[in-house]
Design a protein around this motif. Structure first.
Motif: not given
Length: 96
Positions: A3-11
């Protein structure tokens, strides 16, 4: 599919630490925890009461010889620890 607002967990964790103003304390705690790994077991076994307050690292050293050695490489220790944290977390080291 992302999805466009997914981020890696680190970020996401870094963003959370910044938002809640915990980043500096997290960096300080991780540096104190990494002291034995960074300085080696010989130094870590002879140092006690490591803590950071107001950008100063306070270290109680049991051996006067070791204290003198650490005083001579103080700037190198600061550089190494700030490099590990990825920011200027420390400005000074105080030996007790």
């Amino acid at each position: 599919m992302r999805k466009p607002n997914d981020k890696p967990i680190k970020e996401a964790i870094e963003q959370m630490l910044r938002v809640y103003k915990l980043k500096r304390k997290f960096d300080e705690t991780s540096l104190v925890a990494a002291w034995p790994e960074m300085m080696g077991p010989a130094v870590a076994n002879r140092t006690r009461q490591l803590y950071i307050r107001d950008k100063k690292l306070f270290i109680r050293v049991e051996s006067s010889v070791l204290k003198n050695e650490l005083l001579m490489i103080r700037s190198q220790i600061l550089d190494k620890m700030n490099e590990r944290a990825g920011a200027d977390v420390l400005e000074e080291i105080v030996f007790l």
